[in-house]
Design a protein around this motif. Structure first.
Motif, PDB file in Angstrom:
ATOM      1  N   VAL A  99       0.848  -1.208   0.000  1.00  0.00           N
ATOM      2  CA  VAL A  99       0.000   0.000   0.000  1.00  0.00           C
ATOM      3  C   VAL A  99       0.877   1.249   0.000  1.00  0.00           C
ATOM      4  CG1 VAL A  99      -1.670   1.331   1.351  1.00  0.00           C
ATOM      5  CG2 VAL A  99      -1.927  -1.151   1.122  1.00  0.00           C
ATOM      6  N   MET A 100       1.891   1.237   0.884  1.00  0.00           N
ATOM      7  CA  MET A 100       2.794   2.387   0.947  1.00  0.00           C
ATOM      8  C   MET A 100       3.591   2.517  -0.357  1.00  0.00           C
ATOM      9  SD  MET A 100       2.101   3.640   3.819  1.00  0.00           S
ATOM     10  CE  MET A 100       3.328   4.941   3.803  1.00  0.00           C
ATOM     11  N   ALA A 101       3.977   1.374  -0.932  1.00  0.00           N
ATOM     12  CA  ALA A 101       4.743   1.402  -2.180  1.00  0.00           C
ATOM     13  C   ALA A 101       3.919   2.004  -3.311  1.00  0.00           C
ATOM     14  CB  ALA A 101       5.189  -0.011  -2.546  1.00  0.00           C
ATOM     15  N   THR A 102       2.611   1.689  -3.317  1.00  0.00           N
ATOM     16  CA  THR A 102       1.744   2.252  -4.356  1.00  0.00           C
ATOM     17  C   THR A 102       1.671   3.765  -4.229  1.00  0.00           C
ATOM     18  OG1 THR A 102       0.443   0.217  -4.368  1.00  0.00           O
ATOM     19  CG2 THR A 102      -0.567   2.167  -5.348  1.00  0.00           C
ATOM     20  N   ALA A 103       1.496   4.243  -2.989  1.00  0.00           N
ATOM     21  CA  ALA A 103       1.461   5.698  -2.773  1.00  0.00           C
ATOM     22  C   ALA A 103       2.788   6.325  -3.166  1.00  0.00           C
ATOM     23  CB  ALA A 103       1.135   5.982  -1.301  1.00  0.00           C
ATOM     24  N   GLN A 104       3.888   5.660  -2.788  1.00  0.00           N
ATOM     25  CA  GLN A 104       5.224   6.162  -3.135  1.00  0.00           C
ATOM     26  C   GLN A 104       5.401   6.232  -4.650  1.00  0.00           C
ATOM     27  OE1 GLN A 104       8.581   3.422  -3.114  1.00  0.00           O
ATOM     28  NE2 GLN A 104       9.500   4.693  -1.510  1.00  0.00           N
ATOM     29  N   ALA A 105       5.001   5.173  -5.351  1.00  0.00           N
ATOM     30  CA  ALA A 105       5.160   5.120  -6.808  1.00  0.00           C
ATOM     31  C   ALA A 105       4.316   6.179  -7.486  1.00  0.00           C
ATOM     32  CB  ALA A 105       4.793   3.728  -7.313  1.00  0.00           C
ATOM     33  N   LEU A 106       3.097   6.396  -6.991  1.00  0.00           N
ATOM     34  CA  LEU A 106       2.229   7.415  -7.585  1.00  0.00           C
ATOM     35  C   LEU A 106       2.836   8.803  -7.414  1.00  0.00           C
ATOM     36  CD1 LEU A 106      -1.285   6.092  -6.510  1.00  0.00           C
ATOM     37  CD2 LEU A 106      -0.426   6.299  -8.842  1.00  0.00           C
ATOM     38  N   LEU A 107       3.344   9.089  -6.220  1.00  0.00           N
ATOM     39  CA  LEU A 107       3.945  10.403  -5.971  1.00  0.00           C
ATOM     40  C   LEU A 107       5.182  10.620  -6.835  1.00  0.00           C
ATOM     41  CD1 LEU A 107       3.737  10.940  -2.095  1.00  0.00           C
ATOM     42  CD2 LEU A 107       2.712  12.356  -3.874  1.00  0.00           C
ATOM     43  N   ALA A 108       6.091   9.633  -6.821  1.00  0.00           N
ATOM     44  CA  ALA A 108       7.344   9.781  -7.566  1.00  0.00           C
ATOM     45  C   ALA A 108       7.084   9.864  -9.074  1.00  0.00           C
ATOM     46  CB  ALA A 108       8.272   8.610  -7.251  1.00  0.00           C
ATOM     47  N   SER A 109       6.145   9.049  -9.567  1.00  0.00           N
ATOM     48  CA  SER A 109       5.830   9.077 -10.998  1.00  0.00           C
ATOM     49  C   SER A 109       5.192  10.405 -11.385  1.00  0.00           C
ATOM     50  CB  SER A 109       4.893   7.926 -11.357  1.00  0.00           C
ATOM     51  OG  SER A 109       5.494   6.694 -11.060  1.00  0.00           O
ATOM     52  N   ALA A 110       4.295  10.909 -10.533  1.00  0.00           N
ATOM     53  CA  ALA A 110       3.657  12.201 -10.824  1.00  0.00           C
ATOM     54  C   ALA A 110       4.699  13.310 -10.862  1.00  0.00           C
ATOM     55  CB  ALA A 110       2.589  12.497  -9.773  1.00  0.00           C
ATOM     56  N   LEU A 111       5.661  13.239  -9.948  1.00  0.00           N
ATOM     57  CA  LEU A 111       6.726  14.247  -9.935  1.00  0.00           C
ATOM     58  C   LEU A 111       7.574  14.164 -11.209  1.00  0.00           C
ATOM     59  CD1 LEU A 111       8.414  16.381  -8.323  1.00  0.00           C
ATOM     60  CD2 LEU A 111       9.813  14.446  -7.541  1.00  0.00           C
ATOM     61  N   MET A 112       7.941  12.937 -11.592  1.00  0.00           N
ATOM     62  CA  MET A 112       8.792  12.766 -12.770  1.00  0.00           C
ATOM     63  C   MET A 112       8.072  13.190 -14.049  1.00  0.00           C
ATOM     64  SD  MET A 112      11.831  11.547 -12.061  1.00  0.00           S
ATOM     65  CE  MET A 112      12.506  10.412 -13.261  1.00  0.00           C
ATOM     66  N   LEU A 113       6.809  12.778 -14.176  1.00  0.00           N
ATOM     67  CA  LEU A 113       6.079  13.060 -15.413  1.00  0.00           C
ATOM     68  C   LEU A 113       5.546  14.487 -15.456  1.00  0.00           C
ATOM     69  CD1 LEU A 113       4.102   9.703 -15.627  1.00  0.00           C
ATOM     70  CD2 LEU A 113       6.085  10.357 -16.977  1.00  0.00           C
ATOM     71  N   GLY A 114       5.426  15.097 -14.268  1.00  0.00           N
ATOM     72  CA  GLY A 114       4.908  16.467 -14.210  1.00  0.00           C
ATOM     73  C   GLY A 114       6.010  17.499 -14.112  1.00  0.00           C
ATOM     74  N   PRO A 115       6.309  17.988 -12.909  1.00  0.00           N
ATOM     75  CA  PRO A 115       7.277  19.082 -12.749  1.00  0.00           C
ATOM     76  C   PRO A 115       8.671  18.777 -13.311  1.00  0.00           C
ATOM     77  CG  PRO A 115       6.028  18.773 -10.730  1.00  0.00           C
ATOM     78  CD  PRO A 115       5.664  17.642 -11.629  1.00  0.00           C
ATOM     79  N   LEU A 116       9.132  17.524 -13.245  1.00  0.00           N
ATOM     80  CA  LEU A 116      10.486  17.233 -13.726  1.00  0.00           C
ATOM     81  C   LEU A 116      10.524  16.937 -15.228  1.00  0.00           C
ATOM     82  CD1 LEU A 116      11.994  15.143 -10.778  1.00  0.00           C
ATOM     83  CD2 LEU A 116      11.790  17.616 -11.069  1.00  0.00           C
ATOM     84  N   GLY A 117       9.370  16.842 -15.846  1.00  0.00           N
ATOM     85  CA  GLY A 117       9.298  16.817 -17.310  1.00  0.00           C
ATOM     86  C   GLY A 117       9.814  15.560 -17.989  1.00  0.00           C
ATOM     87  N   LEU A 118       9.785  14.413 -17.305  1.00  0.00           N
ATOM     88  CA  LEU A 118      10.221  13.175 -17.964  1.00  0.00           C
ATOM     89  C   LEU A 118       9.180  12.752 -19.003  1.00  0.00           C
ATOM     90  CD1 LEU A 118      12.281  10.805 -18.021  1.00  0.00           C
ATOM     91  CD2 LEU A 118      10.737   9.601 -16.448  1.00  0.00           C
ATOM     92  N   GLU A 119       9.638  12.535 -20.218  1.00  0.00           N
ATOM     93  CA  GLU A 119       8.718  12.121 -21.288  1.00  0.00           C
ATOM     94  C   GLU A 119       8.907  10.639 -21.570  1.00  0.00           C
ATOM     95  OE1 GLU A 119       9.362  14.575 -24.655  1.00  0.00           O
ATOM     96  OE2 GLU A 119       8.648  16.410 -23.680  1.00  0.00           O
ATOM     97  N   VAL A 120       7.793   9.915 -21.605  1.00  0.00           N
ATOM     98  CA  VAL A 120       7.844   8.490 -21.926  1.00  0.00           C
ATOM     99  C   VAL A 120       6.894   8.209 -23.077  1.00  0.00           C
ATOM    100  CG1 VAL A 120       8.490   7.793 -19.584  1.00  0.00           C
ATOM    101  CG2 VAL A 120       6.081   7.927 -20.199  1.00  0.00           C
ATOM    102  N   ILE A 130       5.503  -0.795 -12.557  1.00  0.00           N
ATOM    103  CA  ILE A 130       6.878  -1.281 -12.371  1.00  0.00           C
ATOM    104  C   ILE A 130       7.468  -0.729 -11.078  1.00  0.00           C
ATOM    105  CG2 ILE A 130       9.184  -1.358 -13.379  1.00  0.00           C
ATOM    106  CD1 ILE A 130       7.753  -0.811 -16.111  1.00  0.00           C
ATOM    107  N   ALA A 131       7.188   0.552 -10.792  1.00  0.00           N
ATOM    108  CA  ALA A 131       7.700   1.140  -9.548  1.00  0.00           C
ATOM    109  C   ALA A 131       7.134   0.417  -8.324  1.00  0.00           C
ATOM    110  CB  ALA A 131       7.361   2.633  -9.498  1.00  0.00           C
ATOM    111  N   VAL A 132       5.850   0.050  -8.377  1.00  0.00           N
ATOM    112  CA  VAL A 132       5.235  -0.683  -7.258  1.00  0.00           C
ATOM    113  C   VAL A 132       5.889  -2.058  -7.098  1.00  0.00           C
ATOM    114  CG1 VAL A 132       3.115  -1.788  -6.443  1.00  0.00           C
ATOM    115  CG2 VAL A 132       3.035   0.524  -7.395  1.00  0.00           C
ATOM    116  N   LEU A 133       6.068  -2.765  -8.216  1.00  0.00           N
ATOM    117  CA  LEU A 133       6.713  -4.086  -8.146  1.00  0.00           C
ATOM    118  C   LEU A 133       8.134  -3.972  -7.617  1.00  0.00           C
ATOM    119  CD1 LEU A 133       5.498  -5.791 -11.454  1.00  0.00           C
ATOM    120  CD2 LEU A 133       4.836  -6.357  -9.112  1.00  0.00           C
ATOM    121  N   ASP A 134       8.802  -2.886  -7.991  1.00  0.00           N
ATOM    122  CA  ASP A 134      10.168  -2.693  -7.513  1.00  0.00           C
ATOM    123  C   ASP A 134      10.193  -2.451  -6.002  1.00  0.00           C
ATOM    124  OD1 ASP A 134      12.602  -2.917  -8.782  1.00  0.00           O
ATOM    125  OD2 ASP A 134      12.999  -0.786  -8.580  1.00  0.00           O
TER     126      ASP A 134
END
Length: 237
Positions: A99-120, A130-134
């Motif tokens: 549960v905590m990993a899912t919240a962590q992955a959502l936050l980190a992914s939102a940061l990367m795809l949003g303010p940090l501008g990572l394009e995939v 993948i972040a949750v599984l990791d």
């Protein structure tokens, strides 16, 4: 299993430092690296790998130390006097930290795809998966190694032995195909390599084929939890 997961989540709710370490620290580290590379091509190329890397490291540390404290305090011994198997205990831990990993992955992914501008090129949901599984891989490895440590210091000492080789050989520093043959073979048996491969595949391909790397990750997680339940000790001598 559900009762164990609920108990762990209640404990985490009263431990803001651990919650901050799980949720905030990966975002801070990602932002720091974005700042170091000024958001340029280097950050763009290693960003997906970093998103696979930090969740595993943090969950490995937290889980290994938390489980060891359960055993040293006698909580684990009392719990296992109840009709609760070791596998259910570990499953409860994996569920709570999942549960905590899912919240962590959502936050980190939102940061990367949003303010940090990572394009995939691929779907962002796969990046989160993948972040949750990791993170769950870090949980499973942490639960497994905690059985071999008698103190928190010893648990932390497993990090350079278990985690750092995976970081060095996962393709973050040098593409795995360019490693010396022996190191490439070693890299092929380390789970973090498959997480980084999957992240890079999502970054590059609009329709990535993730079945092989995800199957390997799931197999490692299940295998580590099974080994952890077989080696888990009720108490520390």
């Amino acid at each position: 299993m559900i009762a164990t997961a609920a108990r762990v989540l209640r404990q985490l709710r009263h431990d803001p430092r651990t919650v901050a370490m799980i949720l905030v620290v990966p975002c801070v580290l990602l932002t720091l690296l974005w700042w170091i590379y000024d958001g340029g091509p280097t950050f763009t190329s290693i960003g997906p790998a970093l998103l696979a890397l930090f969740p595993m490291i943090i969950m490995f540390l937290i889980t290994s130390i938390a489980t060891l404290r359960e055993r040293r305090s006698g909580t684990l011994e009392r719990l296992l006097t109840l009709p609760l198997s070791k596998l259910s205990f570990l499953g409860g831990y994996a569920l709570a930290f999942g549960v905590m990993a899912t919240a962590q992955a959502l936050l980190a992914s939102a940061l990367m795809l949003g303010p940090l501008g990572l394009e995939v090129q691929g779907p962002w949901a796969l990046l989160v998966l993948i972040a949750v599984l990791d993170s769950l891989l870090g949980v499973a490895l942490g639960l497994f190694v905690s059985a071999f440590a008698n103190t928190e210091f010893q648990a932390v000492q497993f990090m350079p032995a278990i985690v750092l080789p995976q970081v060095l050989l996962c393709g973050l520093l040098v593409p795995r195909a360019e490693l010396p043959r022996f190191l490439e073979v070693v890299s092929n048996v380390l789970p973090l390599s498959y997480a980084v491969d999957a992240m890079n595949e999502v970054a590059r391909e609009s329709a990535p084929d993730l079945a092989p790397p995800l199957a390997v990750l799931v197999a490692f997680i299940v295998g580590m939890l099974a080994l952890g339940s077989a080696t888990l000790r009720r108490r520390t001598p």
